[in-house]
Design a protein around this motif. Sequence first.
Motif, short mmCIF file in Angstrom:
data_model
loop_
_atom_site.label_atom_id
_atom_site.label_comp_id
_atom_site.label_asym_id
_atom_site.label_seq_id
_atom_site.Cartn_x
_atom_site.Cartn_y
_atom_site.Cartn_z
N ASP A 66 0.85 -1.21 0.00
CA ASP A 66 0.00 0.00 0.00
C ASP A 66 0.87 1.24 0.00
OD1 ASP A 66 -2.57 -1.40 2.19
OD2 ASP A 66 -2.37 -1.38 -0.01
N PHE A 67 1.93 1.18 0.84
CA PHE A 67 2.86 2.31 0.88
C PHE A 67 3.45 2.53 -0.51
CE2 PHE A 67 6.04 5.20 2.43
CZ PHE A 67 7.14 4.96 1.61
N ARG A 68 3.91 1.46 -1.14
CA ARG A 68 4.56 1.57 -2.44
C ARG A 68 3.62 2.17 -3.49
NH1 ARG A 68 5.24 -3.76 -4.49
NH2 ARG A 68 7.23 -4.04 -3.42
N THR B 155 2.48 6.95 -6.78
CA THR B 155 1.65 8.08 -7.20
C THR B 155 2.30 9.39 -6.79
OG1 THR B 155 -0.15 6.62 -6.50
CG2 THR B 155 -0.78 8.76 -7.32
N TYR B 156 2.89 9.40 -5.59
CA TYR B 156 3.65 10.57 -5.12
C TYR B 156 4.76 10.88 -6.11
CZ TYR B 156 7.38 12.81 -2.32
OH TYR B 156 8.39 13.62 -1.87
N LEU B 157 5.48 9.84 -6.50
CA LEU B 157 6.62 10.01 -7.41
C LEU B 157 6.16 10.56 -8.76
CD1 LEU B 157 9.64 9.64 -7.76
CD2 LEU B 157 9.23 7.25 -8.38
N SER B 158 5.04 10.08 -9.21
CA SER B 158 4.45 10.57 -10.47
C SER B 158 4.16 12.06 -10.41
CB SER B 158 3.12 9.84 -10.70
OG SER B 158 3.11 9.19 -11.90
N SER B 159 3.57 12.47 -9.29
CA SER B 159 3.23 13.89 -9.11
C SER B 159 4.49 14.74 -9.05
CB SER B 159 2.42 14.10 -7.84
OG SER B 159 1.20 13.41 -7.91
N ILE B 160 5.46 14.25 -8.29
CA ILE B 160 6.73 14.99 -8.15
C ILE B 160 7.41 15.11 -9.51
CG2 ILE B 160 9.08 14.74 -7.28
CD1 ILE B 160 7.43 15.86 -5.14
N THR B 161 7.39 14.02 -10.28
CA THR B 161 8.02 14.02 -11.61
C THR B 161 7.36 15.06 -12.50
OG1 THR B 161 8.60 11.70 -11.36
CG2 THR B 161 8.58 12.57 -13.60
N SER B 162 6.04 15.13 -12.45
CA SER B 162 5.31 16.12 -13.26
C SER B 162 5.65 17.54 -12.81
CB SER B 162 3.80 15.91 -13.15
OG SER B 162 3.46 14.66 -13.66
N ALA B 163 5.72 17.73 -11.50
CA ALA B 163 6.05 19.06 -10.97
C ALA B 163 7.46 19.48 -11.40
CB ALA B 163 5.94 19.07 -9.45
N ILE B 164 8.40 18.54 -11.30
CA ILE B 164 9.78 18.85 -11.63
C ILE B 164 9.92 19.13 -13.13
CG2 ILE B 164 12.10 17.81 -11.80
CD1 ILE B 164 11.61 16.68 -8.97
N ASP B 165 9.18 18.40 -13.93
CA ASP B 165 9.20 18.66 -15.38
C ASP B 165 8.70 20.08 -15.67
OD1 ASP B 165 7.16 18.13 -18.11
OD2 ASP B 165 9.32 17.82 -18.23
N ALA B 166 7.64 20.48 -14.99
CA ALA B 166 7.10 21.84 -15.18
C ALA B 166 8.08 22.90 -14.65
CB ALA B 166 5.75 21.97 -14.50
N GLU C 271 9.05 2.60 -13.63
CA GLU C 271 9.41 1.28 -13.06
C GLU C 271 8.67 1.02 -11.76
OE1 GLU C 271 13.65 0.76 -12.96
OE2 GLU C 271 13.74 0.43 -15.13
N PHE C 272 8.46 2.07 -10.97
CA PHE C 272 7.68 1.87 -9.75
C PHE C 272 6.22 1.55 -10.08
CE2 PHE C 272 9.68 2.13 -5.68
CZ PHE C 272 10.95 2.65 -5.95
N ASN C 273 5.71 2.18 -11.11
CA ASN C 273 4.34 1.86 -11.54
C ASN C 273 4.24 0.39 -11.93
OD1 ASN C 273 3.24 4.39 -11.20
ND2 ASN C 273 3.67 5.07 -13.29
N THR C 274 5.25 -0.08 -12.65
CA THR C 274 5.27 -1.49 -13.07
C THR C 274 5.35 -2.40 -11.86
OG1 THR C 274 6.42 -0.86 -15.09
CG2 THR C 274 6.48 -3.19 -14.51
N LEU C 275 6.17 -2.03 -10.91
CA LEU C 275 6.31 -2.83 -9.68
C LEU C 275 4.98 -2.91 -8.93
CD1 LEU C 275 8.62 -4.33 -8.24
CD2 LEU C 275 9.00 -2.28 -6.89
N TYR D 158 12.27 -6.06 -8.84
CA TYR D 158 12.65 -4.66 -8.63
C TYR D 158 13.93 -4.38 -9.41
CZ TYR D 158 14.54 -0.55 -6.24
OH TYR D 158 15.07 0.69 -5.96
N GLN D 159 13.90 -3.33 -10.25
CA GLN D 159 15.00 -3.12 -11.19
C GLN D 159 15.61 -1.72 -11.11
OE1 GLN D 159 13.22 -3.96 -15.02
NE2 GLN D 159 13.98 -6.06 -14.92
#
Lengths: 323, 335
Positions: free
Chosen positions: A163-165, A170-181, A217-221, A236-237
């Motif tokens: 559940d944490f993962r 999802t947290y990582l996805s949001s952060i990635t989008s923010a950093i891209d912007a 990769e985390f989404n895949t995991l 885990y890769q």
Amino acid sequence: MAKAKTEGKSNKSSGTKKLVTIIGVLAFIAIIVVIIVLSIPANTYGAVERLNEASQSSFLENESEKTRYEKSETKIAGSTKNYYNQEVQDIKVLSGSINKILDYYNEYLILADDNKVFSKNYKIIKNNLEDANTYQDEMNNYLIELNNLNDNSDSHLQYLWIDFRQTFSTYLSSITSAIDALNNCYQGCFNNTFTNNLSSTNILNTVDDFLIVISNEFNTLVETDLKNYTQKDYNYQSHGKIILLDNFVNNYIVNDGEITRYYFDESLQTKYNKINSFYQTYNLTNFTTVIESIEDDGKISLTFQQQDTDGIYSTVKEFLGEM
Amino acid sequence: MKKNKILLTILSITMFFTSLTLVACGGNNEGNPYQDFQNSLTTYLADATLFKDGTTAIGSIETNFYFNNFNYKNSEGKIEGDKNYLVLNAYGMNYIQDYSAYLENLEGNYNYSNLQNSLNKLNESFEKIKIESKNIYNADTNANIDIYNGFYANYLDEAKNFINAVYDTAINISNFLIEDVNVLEGFGTDKQTIEQTQFCLDTQVLYVFDDIRKLLLESGEGKQFIGENLYDGAVANLSYFANISTKNVNLLTAEMADELLEKAELLEGERVYLNKALESFSLYEYVEVYESSIESYQKDESNAFAYYTELQKYYSDSNNFLYQYQNFLSLNIYE
């Protein structure tokens, strides 16, 4: 009769004039309102404030959160699910890298030109950082629950970690989008400065590429390592990629000498011209396929059929920090 | 018919005011302030108390505009005041003296209003500092420290204001010569002259000195913060640029001139963000109120760290932009 007709015509004509005048006035007011609305600057300061908060309180930035996470780490290490250990440790490293990246952008965003690029990106920054903050709270709740587990059931531990993962992903996805912007703002909102140059473009775009790959990769995991699954299903890769990202951030973001010295150092200009020529030479628009091939030992396994006579690919691999 | 008359009247009035505006905005060669500049400079130099007689060297800069009696008292006696004021003033006044001379015999229609306005303000400031200079000159050398330094504090305030006015005037001269008179036409080509090169470099150094002035005299309120990283960096750069500014300049190749212009444009671009940081960060408050703790400053100004970082990048980091720029000039441009 003729007079009545004339009067009727006159009344109609005066009524028409009044209508035209009213429409004209309304149209004029509408134009003024549109001009005013278009002239009002977007409320971009909210993005700056949000980034400020995020860089000071991103995941595992504060000590109590770190302590909580390390307690979970110990618990997992002492369980039959200890095959998650590397992932658990790497999330710590990755969170540290994210914090350094946010810190870097936090030094710039307040100074950025409030132009079209900013207008296009500030909401993406603000909304994604706010979402990330919400997910961070949820992640902490899972960690608290995990740490409070009294029973000896490693199944419950696994469920909570999964559940944490999922939330972390999802947290990582949001952060990635923010950093891209944020990267878009950096490149598009600083006109003609020393620190917006070919080196910063390549460095910050590479950070984006790393985060996209790791996030995918985390989404895949999340999709492949489900509750009650065992180690044989666990794939885990991301270890090598997370370590290389951490090194990359330390070498080029925390120590931003190659950005600040670019315009005064011909060797840096040569280096980044070479790195930049990679895209055209190998017909790629980013480094994601290269990064995807980073193995656990930090080696880059991707090869190209064409010979690297100019040393472009080897320069890129060195730039990415291949071990 | 009535409508046509109204329209014609409106048209006439519009044309009248348009032509008035064009006349007001347009240039005319009357009001060339060349002589006013000469008169002002002569007046400044004639003041026996404000500027030392003759030419004085401050570091490598020689100037006729060396502040006299620029000192304060402590238990050991009179101590020379903050040299940064002396250097900044010397360079700025030298620039005005050298480049206001370009106004002589200028042909063409120009709008001199900015130049005249800044000179007027400089003259006003001169009158005020003249008074304070006389006050401190007249202060009894045997007077107790507090009395003497009381006068010195007022003098220092007016010196700060005067220097600010000097740079406003000098920059107006540079803008006028570059934008209106187009003195750099042909620079970067085979037609460029040594005079253009000298002017370009002197102007670049002027802008850098102005950047340092903004930090030391505005953000720092003219106080000395020796040992404070940002302050020390800016002062070091003041010294580097003062040193190279007096060196000889060779006629540059077109390529080197282009590179010089490219670097100058980058510095100008960076300056936009520097000024944003300077507007919002007070070096004085950082040191005096927040005891050099950026975390404390951050509690009251949430972006303090971002502003501080920009200032460090510009003035004091190991790869600070000013140091890199003067290094480039020193290696490639000056002899």
